[in-house]
Design an enzyme around this catalytic site. Structure first.
Site, PDB file in Angstrom:
ATOM      1  N   HIS A   1       0.844  -1.209   0.000  1.00  0.00           N
ATOM      2  CA  HIS A   1       0.000   0.000   0.000  1.00  0.00           C
ATOM      3  C   HIS A   1       0.881   1.261   0.000  1.00  0.00           C
ATOM      4  O   HIS A   1       0.693   2.160  -0.836  1.00  0.00           O
ATOM      5  CB  HIS A   1      -0.892  -0.022   1.251  1.00  0.00           C
ATOM      6  CG  HIS A   1      -1.707   1.216   1.458  1.00  0.00           C
ATOM      7  ND1 HIS A   1      -3.061   1.247   1.233  1.00  0.00           N
ATOM      8  CD2 HIS A   1      -1.372   2.461   1.883  1.00  0.00           C
ATOM      9  CE1 HIS A   1      -3.530   2.457   1.492  1.00  0.00           C
ATOM     10  NE2 HIS A   1      -2.513   3.213   1.909  1.00  0.00           N
ATOM     11  N   GLU A   2       1.828   1.314   0.915  1.00  0.00           N
ATOM     12  CA  GLU A   2       2.676   2.509   1.017  1.00  0.00           C
ATOM     13  C   GLU A   2       3.585   2.655  -0.196  1.00  0.00           C
ATOM     14  O   GLU A   2       3.961   3.778  -0.556  1.00  0.00           O
ATOM     15  CB  GLU A   2       3.513   2.446   2.305  1.00  0.00           C
ATOM     16  CG  GLU A   2       2.685   2.392   3.583  1.00  0.00           C
ATOM     17  CD  GLU A   2       1.703   3.545   3.725  1.00  0.00           C
ATOM     18  OE1 GLU A   2       1.953   4.622   3.148  1.00  0.00           O
ATOM     19  OE2 GLU A   2       0.666   3.358   4.397  1.00  0.00           O
TER      20      GLU A   2
ATOM     21  N   HIS B   1       1.863   4.876  -2.694  1.00  0.00           N
ATOM     22  CA  HIS B   1       2.014   6.306  -2.381  1.00  0.00           C
ATOM     23  C   HIS B   1       3.440   6.771  -2.705  1.00  0.00           C
ATOM     24  O   HIS B   1       3.639   7.827  -3.318  1.00  0.00           O
ATOM     25  CB  HIS B   1       1.746   6.545  -0.892  1.00  0.00           C
ATOM     26  CG  HIS B   1       0.316   6.359  -0.478  1.00  0.00           C
ATOM     27  ND1 HIS B   1      -0.740   6.903  -1.171  1.00  0.00           N
ATOM     28  CD2 HIS B   1      -0.229   5.697   0.589  1.00  0.00           C
ATOM     29  CE1 HIS B   1      -1.878   6.595  -0.559  1.00  0.00           C
ATOM     30  NE2 HIS B   1      -1.598   5.846   0.499  1.00  0.00           N
TER      31      HIS B   1
END
Length: 434
Positions: free
Chosen positions: A25-26, A29
């Protein structure tokens, strides 16, 4: 191996899957932020004290002690105040929250960062950066789900008889044994036997459980049942009864705790695991997403049952919300099931897919501090600026998301309370799959 060891193995496997999902997920980003030239001082998996980190370029990569989430820190998440200052002081507690958030967004500001601030990027770039994290979880969920569905498959009911009911019992009564006065089941009266394969119902050929089930539900009264027994075809004569049976949704799936009057024959169908086609897998994935959305919408209505399960000894329902601890316990329970190893692997992967889908849907809620809240702020800014162009008004400038921080703290507080409630329920009264 003992049950305890297998449970621990299952929990460890789930935790590794959880950490990978967070890091994944990170990474969404991080990669898009760097693509658009935003400086990212930190990429961390976990919260709390740092247990390992290494700096590469201008980013510190690492792991923290509590594997309950992760984050990347971007410089300039919020624009300066109206006076152009990053930090000012106020005696208002709400105002102080805004100022603290703005100040934190400019921590570690270095010379040359003026062109690398998050808020200076166009709204569509900020939308991509914030959407990339949840989108990575959606990708992972789809890949895992489709891979397992097409290679391993799902347990599917067939038209072969696994057992015959002795009597007619309303499914809403939730009992297994016959009582005095219960009528003999139509299947037993007709002579249906375990091992029979039903190939036609009232003259219409059937090849799937869905077809057969629909015929049975739509029939009350006499009907012929054509079966193959010991390689020979036989026709049985049954008189189907009217009974309360489990309700099905538009996809043919059983709706828990909902019952409707329908035709009843009275036998259990044999099951087998069959891989799904690409189209069927996509359909199942769509159902999973739809169920996930419904579950999030229904979260507030689940709170009374959660409270009862956590503090009053109430029943923990199968569709009750589950947190990280509860999911880990389910992972441990999967490893103790007396099923083939490939079934356990498939169940663990489905658990991980469901967890990633939940991360995607939850983070897309348009509320700060979730990713969806930042996306909503960027879209609102784009709308304001475009409207200003249309009406030839001055550019209103960046939307100050920091002003919403008091609301974000309230939302975060509600989430924390809900998470603690789920945590207590997961510890004292967990959801079980056996």
């Amino acid at each position: 191996m003992s049950t305890i060891v297998l449970t621990v193995i299952g929990i460890v496997i789930f935790v590794f899957g959880l950490l990978f999902s967070i890091a994944w997920h990170e990474l969404g980003h991080l990669s898009t932020a760097k693509l658009f030239g935003i400086r990212v001082p930190q990429y961390m998996v976990g919260f709390g004290p740092t247990i390992w980190s290494r700096k590469k370029g201008d980013t510190e990569y690492g792991f923290k002690a509590i594997p309950a989430g992760g984050y990347i820190r971007m410089i300039g998440m919020f624009p300066p105040g109206p006076d152009g200052r990053i930090e000012s002081r106020s005696t208002s507690p709400w105002r102080s929250m805004v100022e603290d958030a703005r100040s934190a967004a400019f921590e570690e500001l270095e010379e040359g960062d003026e062109e690398r601030l998050f808020y200076t990027r166009k709204p569509w770039k900020r939308v991509i950066v914030m959407f990339a994290g949840p989108f990575m979880n959606l990708i992972l969920a789809v890949v895992i789900f489709m891979g397992v569905a097409m290679s391993f498959g799902f347990e599917t009911q067939t038209t072969q008889v696994a057992g015959v009911q002795k009597c007619v019992i309303s499914q809403s009564e939730k009992r297994q044994t016959c009582e005095k006065g219960d009528p003999v089941s139509p299947a037993r009266a007709a002579g249906l036997k375990e091992g029979d394969k039903i190939v036609a119902f009232d003259g219409a050929k059937v090849s799937t459980w869905a077809e057969l089930s629909d015929h049975i539900r739509n029939t009350i009264g006499p009907a012929t049942i054509t079966v193959v027994r010991d390689g020979k075809q036989q026709t049985l004569h049954a008189k189907l009864a009217k009974n309360m049976v489990a309700r099905k949704d538009s996809n043919g799936d059983v709706v828990p705790d909902k019952y409707v009057p329908a035709g009843y024959l009275g036998f259990a169908a044999q099951t087998e695991i069959k891989p799904l086609s690409f189209g069927a897998s996509v359909g199942r994935m769509g159902d999973m997403v739809g169920n996930g959305v419904d579950s999030i919408v229904a979260l507030p209505s689940k709170i009374p049952d959660l409270w009862n399960a956590a503090f009053d000894g109430g029943q923990r329902k199968a569709d009750s919300p589950v947190g990280v601890v509860g999911a880990a316990r389910i992972g441990g329970e999967v490893m103790t099931l007396h099923v083939p190893a490939q079934n356990q692997l498939a169940m663990m992967l489905f658990l991980l897919a469901g967890f990633n889908l939940s991360l995607f849907l939850f983070n897309m809620l348009p509320l700060l501090p979730l990713d969806g809240g930042h996306i909503a702020g960027a879209l609102w800014e784009a709308l304001r600026r475009n409207l200003a162009k249309v009406f030839r008004r001055p550019d209103p400038g960046p939307f100050d998301v920091a002003k919403l921080m008091p609301v974000a703290y309230v939302v975060a507080g509600v989430f924390v309370c809900f998470t603690l409630l789920v945590l207590v329920a997961d510890i004292v009264n967990p959801v079980k799959i056996t």
